[in-house]
Design an enzyme around this catalytic site. Structure first.
Site: not given
Ligand SMILES: *Cc1c(COP(=O)(O)O)cnc(C)c1O
Length: 362
Positions: A102, A174, A198
């Site tokens: 990511w 993030d 998540k």
């Molecule tokens: C799942 C995830 C993303 C992407 O998320 P979206 O909402 O699908 O854009 C980005 N960073 C991390 C750490 C993730 O786990």
């Protein structure tokens, strides 16, 4: 009806109590005569739902007053662009700490707007992401506008065991796969963001927690919808927000309060992860490549000694009600995502199944 233990990395499990409450409120929310999804986002009822959700999130995370909480769309992936657009603030350089897939995507987007200094690349030597570089390995630049990192890399299962020290630079995190998994000091961050699917609730909602003084100056040509100030000024109601996801996230925040908050979550999450890593380390049949101190509490990748057995493992696990264990295609093997909503019994059932499978096939 039987519900399975769903180990998906996202969209992932939502607490059953939350889904049941949503079901009860589905046709007629609180005497309004309509479902939340049918409400005007500007009506009195929905405004109260939205405000309560924000208040509960602020309480659960102890978010200081000088931070805005934004309820946006576009996923964490849109933030990869919105961060440089909004947080360069006249600068032309940003530091990124790279510990997984990511982070790589975040860097690719930032490069469209500025010079990116990769302050550390954990894959530099082995080509793989299996640890988080320590503080002394971070090559931070004096003229970076901010420092970005991914506290928990969802695909590789690598979690920072410490909070990077970045001086007076805003630290941007993030937290898509680790937000709400334990208490954290929000005041140490310039901005925290997370896709909801998540550890928060249903997909379609992205939560951004950003320090007020960082908002306002954007890169030339930034669309109105990509400017944090637009959403901060309008309490995330500049346009139609993802109303139902926001409502459901609110039910999850309320559930977290009832569970005893994030300190309690941390206790349970550490114990759940400990059981699973214990099972992996206690066997010669299962393996996890991540440095012990950097192992994720939320996403646990593991391989079988013989990859030929992967599909049999997945099929038998599914028969036991243990689903979505297939690892990400870039890593292979298995991955068990065990967010807040995964009951401890789900982890116990997986550990028992793994032991039994090894006994029969190992
Ligand atoms: C799942 C995830 C993303 C992407 O998320 P979206 O909402 O699908 O854009 C980005 N960073 C991390 C750490 C993730 O786990």
């Amino acid at each position: 009806m039987s519900r399975v233990f769903n180990f998906s990395a996202g969209p992932a499990m939502v607490p059953q109590a939350v889904i049941e409450r949503a079901q009860q409120e589905m046709l007629d929310w609180n005497g309004s005569g309509m479902s939340v999804m049918e409400m005007s986002h500007r009506g009195k009822e929905y405004m109260s739902i939205a405000a309560q959700a924000e208040a509960d999130l602020r309480e659960v995370m102890a978010i200081p007053e000088n931070y805005k909480v934004l309820f946006l769309q576009g996923g964490a992936s849109s933030q990869f662009s919105m961060i440089p657009m909004n947080l360069l603030r006249g600068g032309n350089k940003a530091d990124y700490i790279l510990t997984g897939s990511w982070g790589k995507k975040a860097i690719a987007e930032a490069k469209r707007y500025c010079e990116v200094n990769v302050a550390a690349d954990a894959s530099a030597e082995s080509g793989k992401f299996t640890f988080a570089p320590g503080q002394s390995a971070l090559n931070l630049s004096a003229d970076a506008a901010y420092v970005h990192y991914t506290p928990n890399e969802t695909i590789e299962g690598v979690e920072f065991p410490y909070l990077p020290e970045v001086g007076d630079k805003p630290l941007i995190a993030d937290m898509s796969s680790t937000i709400l998994s334990r208490p954290m000091d929000v005041s140490k961050f310039g901005m925290i963001y997370a896709g909801a699917q998540k550890n928060i609730g249903p997909a379609g909602l992205t939560v951004v927690i950003v320090r007020e003084d960082l908002i306002g100056e954007v890169v030339d040509g930034t669309p109105t919808m990509f400017n944090y100030a637009t959403h901060a000024k309008a309490d995330s109601m500049y346009n139609t927000p993802p109303t139902y996801s926001w409502y459901l996230a609110g039910l999850v925040f309320d559930w977290l309060k009832q569970q005893g908050g994030l300190a309690k979550m941390a206790e349970t999450n550490e114990r759940k992860a400990g059981k699973l890593y214990g099972a992996i380390d206690g066997s010669d049949f299962y393996a996890n490549p991540v440095a012990v101190e950097c192992r994720s509490w939320m996403n646990v990748p593991f391989t079988l000694a013989d990859a030929e057995l992967d599909s049999i493992f997945l099929a038998e696990a599914k028969e036991q009600g243990l689903v979505t264990l297939k690892g990400h295609r870039s890593v292979g093997g298995m991955r068990a995502s065990i967010y807040n909503a995964m009951p401890e019994e789900g982890v116990d059932a997986l550990v028992a199944f793994m032991a039994d499978f090894e006994k029969r096939k190992g």
